[in-house]
Design a protein around this motif. Structure first.
Motif, PDB file in Angstrom:
ATOM      1  N   ILE A   1       0.865  -1.180   0.000  1.00 15.37           N
ATOM      2  CA  ILE A   1       0.000   0.000   0.000  1.00 15.37           C
ATOM      3  C   ILE A   1       0.905   1.235   0.000  1.00 15.37           C
ATOM      4  O   ILE A   1       1.639   1.481   0.969  1.00 15.37           O
ATOM      5  CB  ILE A   1      -0.921   0.023   1.234  1.00 15.37           C
ATOM      6  N   ASN A   2       0.888   1.975  -1.076  1.00 17.23           N
ATOM      7  CA  ASN A   2       1.695   3.183  -1.176  1.00 17.23           C
ATOM      8  C   ASN A   2       1.034   4.312  -0.387  1.00 17.23           C
ATOM      9  O   ASN A   2      -0.167   4.571  -0.533  1.00 17.23           O
ATOM     10  CB  ASN A   2       1.866   3.584  -2.638  1.00 17.23           C
ATOM     11  N   LEU A   3       1.809   4.966   0.436  1.00 19.85           N
ATOM     12  CA  LEU A   3       1.287   5.999   1.325  1.00 19.85           C
ATOM     13  C   LEU A   3       1.404   7.380   0.701  1.00 19.85           C
ATOM     14  O   LEU A   3       2.224   7.623  -0.178  1.00 19.85           O
ATOM     15  CB  LEU A   3       2.039   5.978   2.654  1.00 19.85           C
ATOM     16  N   SER A   4       0.576   8.276   1.184  1.00 18.36           N
ATOM     17  CA  SER A   4       0.646   9.699   0.861  1.00 18.36           C
ATOM     18  C   SER A   4       0.534  10.465   2.170  1.00 18.36           C
ATOM     19  O   SER A   4      -0.135  10.017   3.112  1.00 18.36           O
ATOM     20  CB  SER A   4      -0.499  10.089  -0.073  1.00 18.36           C
ATOM     21  N   LYS A   5       1.167  11.609   2.234  1.00 13.78           N
ATOM     22  CA  LYS A   5       1.081  12.404   3.463  1.00 13.78           C
ATOM     23  C   LYS A   5      -0.356  12.809   3.769  1.00 13.78           C
ATOM     24  O   LYS A   5      -0.692  13.075   4.937  1.00 13.78           O
ATOM     25  CB  LYS A   5       1.983  13.634   3.358  1.00 13.78           C
ATOM     26  N   SER A   6      -1.205  12.825   2.748  1.00 15.28           N
ATOM     27  CA  SER A   6      -2.614  13.177   2.959  1.00 15.28           C
ATOM     28  C   SER A   6      -3.358  12.109   3.757  1.00 15.28           C
ATOM     29  O   SER A   6      -4.451  12.361   4.269  1.00 15.28           O
ATOM     30  CB  SER A   6      -3.308  13.404   1.620  1.00 15.28           C
ATOM     31  N   PHE A   7      -2.770  10.891   3.874  1.00 18.11           N
ATOM     32  CA  PHE A   7      -3.404   9.817   4.642  1.00 18.11           C
ATOM     33  C   PHE A   7      -3.312  10.053   6.149  1.00 18.11           C
ATOM     34  O   PHE A   7      -4.025   9.407   6.916  1.00 18.11           O
ATOM     35  CB  PHE A   7      -2.736   8.467   4.345  1.00 18.11           C
ATOM     36  N   PHE A   8      -2.426  10.943   6.575  1.00 21.15           N
ATOM     37  CA  PHE A   8      -2.106  11.101   7.992  1.00 21.15           C
ATOM     38  C   PHE A   8      -2.854  12.294   8.572  1.00 21.15           C
ATOM     39  O   PHE A   8      -2.623  13.446   8.175  1.00 21.15           O
ATOM     40  CB  PHE A   8      -0.611  11.300   8.182  1.00 21.15           C
ATOM     41  N   GLY A   9      -3.735  12.022   9.526  1.00 19.71           N
ATOM     42  CA  GLY A   9      -4.452  13.088  10.208  1.00 19.71           C
ATOM     43  C   GLY A   9      -4.007  13.220  11.646  1.00 19.71           C
ATOM     44  O   GLY A   9      -3.107  12.510  12.118  1.00 19.71           O
ATOM     45  N   ASP A  10      -4.656  14.120  12.372  1.00 15.50           N
ATOM     46  CA  ASP A  10      -4.313  14.307  13.784  1.00 15.50           C
ATOM     47  C   ASP A  10      -4.754  13.110  14.630  1.00 15.50           C
ATOM     48  O   ASP A  10      -4.088  12.733  15.592  1.00 15.50           O
ATOM     49  CB  ASP A  10      -4.969  15.583  14.309  1.00 15.50           C
ATOM     50  N   ALA A  11      -5.896  12.514  14.264  1.00 15.00           N
ATOM     51  CA  ALA A  11      -6.398  11.346  15.003  1.00 15.00           C
ATOM     52  C   ALA A  11      -5.875  10.069  14.360  1.00 15.00           C
ATOM     53  O   ALA A  11      -5.792   9.972  13.136  1.00 15.00           O
ATOM     54  CB  ALA A  11      -7.918  11.345  15.002  1.00 15.00           C
TER      55      ALA A  11
ATOM     56  N   TYR B   1       2.127  13.247  14.794  1.00 11.71           N
ATOM     57  CA  TYR B   1       2.488  13.864  16.072  1.00 11.71           C
ATOM     58  C   TYR B   1       2.109  15.350  16.069  1.00 11.71           C
ATOM     59  O   TYR B   1       2.021  15.966  14.997  1.00 11.71           O
ATOM     60  CB  TYR B   1       3.988  13.723  16.321  1.00 11.71           C
ATOM     61  N   PRO B   2       1.900  15.960  17.237  1.00 12.14           N
ATOM     62  CA  PRO B   2       1.614  17.392  17.285  1.00 12.14           C
ATOM     63  C   PRO B   2       2.684  18.241  16.596  1.00 12.14           C
ATOM     64  O   PRO B   2       2.404  19.342  16.121  1.00 12.14           O
ATOM     65  CB  PRO B   2       1.553  17.684  18.792  1.00 12.14           C
ATOM     66  N   SER B   3       3.899  17.725  16.505  1.00 14.36           N
ATOM     67  CA  SER B   3       4.985  18.435  15.832  1.00 14.36           C
ATOM     68  C   SER B   3       4.824  18.450  14.314  1.00 14.36           C
ATOM     69  O   SER B   3       5.565  19.139  13.616  1.00 14.36           O
ATOM     70  CB  SER B   3       6.323  17.774  16.177  1.00 14.36           C
ATOM     71  N   GLY B   4       3.867  17.662  13.787  1.00 15.15           N
ATOM     72  CA  GLY B   4       3.653  17.592  12.354  1.00 15.15           C
ATOM     73  C   GLY B   4       4.334  16.424  11.674  1.00 15.15           C
ATOM     74  O   GLY B   4       4.229  16.277  10.456  1.00 15.15           O
TER      75      GLY B   4
END
Length: 363
Positions: free
Chosen positions: A7-17, A34-37
């Protein structure tokens, strides 16, 4: 037979929750930020978890088994969005290299441990698969280093967590993309929390032939009279650090260069930090791939860490010194090299078995 789904990832897949990407049997993969981004991938099995930073060096930020985090005590509560290692030094494992590695001496121009520890990976993926060892979740990616009129290479690390295991498999492939040779330096830098009264069990002898304490002082180390006296003692008696006494401080750092490492029939060597309860931290690798072995110990009120066995192609005294020693390897045009390391936690029974295996190697 090896079966894998990627499964190829994208930064758009990562949310705060946290969001579950995969849940299959006893394996789960969660994405979060993480809260640091900084983006993170958490792979879990029935025994614990590993957290990998897919776009920040593919570091193993944390590894937890046996109800405890195995990583060093440090000043960073979370990873930071930086490419400067000193501004984010708290991972369980970081890849070092690949053109330069180690502590730069005054004549060196490279950063601490090279460009790989916090390299900005362009690609990241999660792998779900099964092989001869069982079902696993893996985190992998690609970082292409390219500089005009200079070297270009691709780093492809992978971390795998198997069902019913308290260990992770780490691989790093370095491919020279150039039509010309490139220099190669690499270290798998594993930063373990020292155990109070932890006992080190190792696959080389506790003598001055197999263990050389580093006497050169890096620029960032400010030695005291007591520190210099300790180095002088360890120079002749490395066995004084078989046991990490509770409450002891080793500040600044103590570094050993280890030699004549012994391997089992599969080509792997084995190292343990044995806890008082009989469990252990574990590092294993192939000396045929990584010909140098370094131990790093730092114990003070801010940071506590033992690099039990840091497998590497060179010692960490910086490019110029290692070039002088003949420790800088060469990758031919379009050539690649892959390194394999296993690390993690062993329960009492597994630790006893590995300890017996080391005893056999040392006879």
């Amino acid at each position: 037979m090896v079966q894998e789904t990627r499964i190829n990832l994208s930064k758009s897949f990562f949310g705060d929750a946290p969001a579950t990407l995969i849940s299959s049997g006893k394996l789960t993969c969660t994405l979060f930020t993480y809260p640091s981004g900084v983006q993170a991938v958490k792979a879990e099995n029935e025994h614990g978890y590993v957290i990998v930073l897919p776009y920040h060096g593919q570091q193993v930020w944390d590894l937890s088994f046996g109800g405890r985090s195995l990583k060093m005590q440090n000043l960073f509560s979370q990873p930071r969005d930086t490419t400067v290692l000193e501004d984010c030094y708290g991972a369980y494992m970081m890849h070092c290299g690949a053109l330069r590695m180690g502590c730069p001496a005054p004549e060196d121009t490279h950063p601490l441990h090279g460009e790989l520890p916090l390299a900005p990976y362009q690609k990241a993926s999660v792998i779900v698969g099964e092989n001869e060892r069982g079902r696993f979740i893996g985190i992998t990616g690609e970082y292409q280093y390219i500089r005009a009129f200079a070297d270009t290479y691709c780093a492809r690390p992978t971390v795998r967590l198997y069902e019913n295991s308290t260990l992770i498999d780490i691989e790093m492939e370095i491919e020279n993309l150039s039509h010309y040779p490139m220099e190669l330096m690499y270290m798998c830098h594993i930063n373990i929390m020292p155990a109070a009264n932890g006992r080190i069990i190792q696959s080389h002898r506790w003598n001055t032939e197999d263990m050389k304490v580093r006497l050169s002082i890096p620029a960032f180390v400010k030695p005291s009279t007591e520190y210099l006296a300790l180095l002088d003692s360890l120079k002749d008696k490395p066995g004084e650090l078989k046991l990490l006494k509770g409450g002891a401080e080793y500040d600044p750092e103590i570094v050993f260069f280890n030699y004549h490492v012994r391997s089992d029939e599969a080509g792997f060597t084995h190292y343990l930090q044995l806890h008082e309860d009989g469990t252990a931290d574990y590092v294993s690798y192939k000396p045929s791939e990584l010909k140098r072995n370094v131990r790093w110990i730092l114990l003070n009120k801010n940071q506590k860490v033992i690099g039990l066995a840091l497998p590497a192609t060179a010692e960490p005294e910086g490019y110029t010194a290692e070039k002088r020693k003949g420790n800088v390897e060469i990758l031919g045009p379009k050539e690649s090299k892959t390194f394999h390391v296993i690390t993690g936690y062993l329960d009492r029974n597994a630790a006893s078995e590995v300890s017996a295996k080391i005893d056999k190697l040392m006879k």
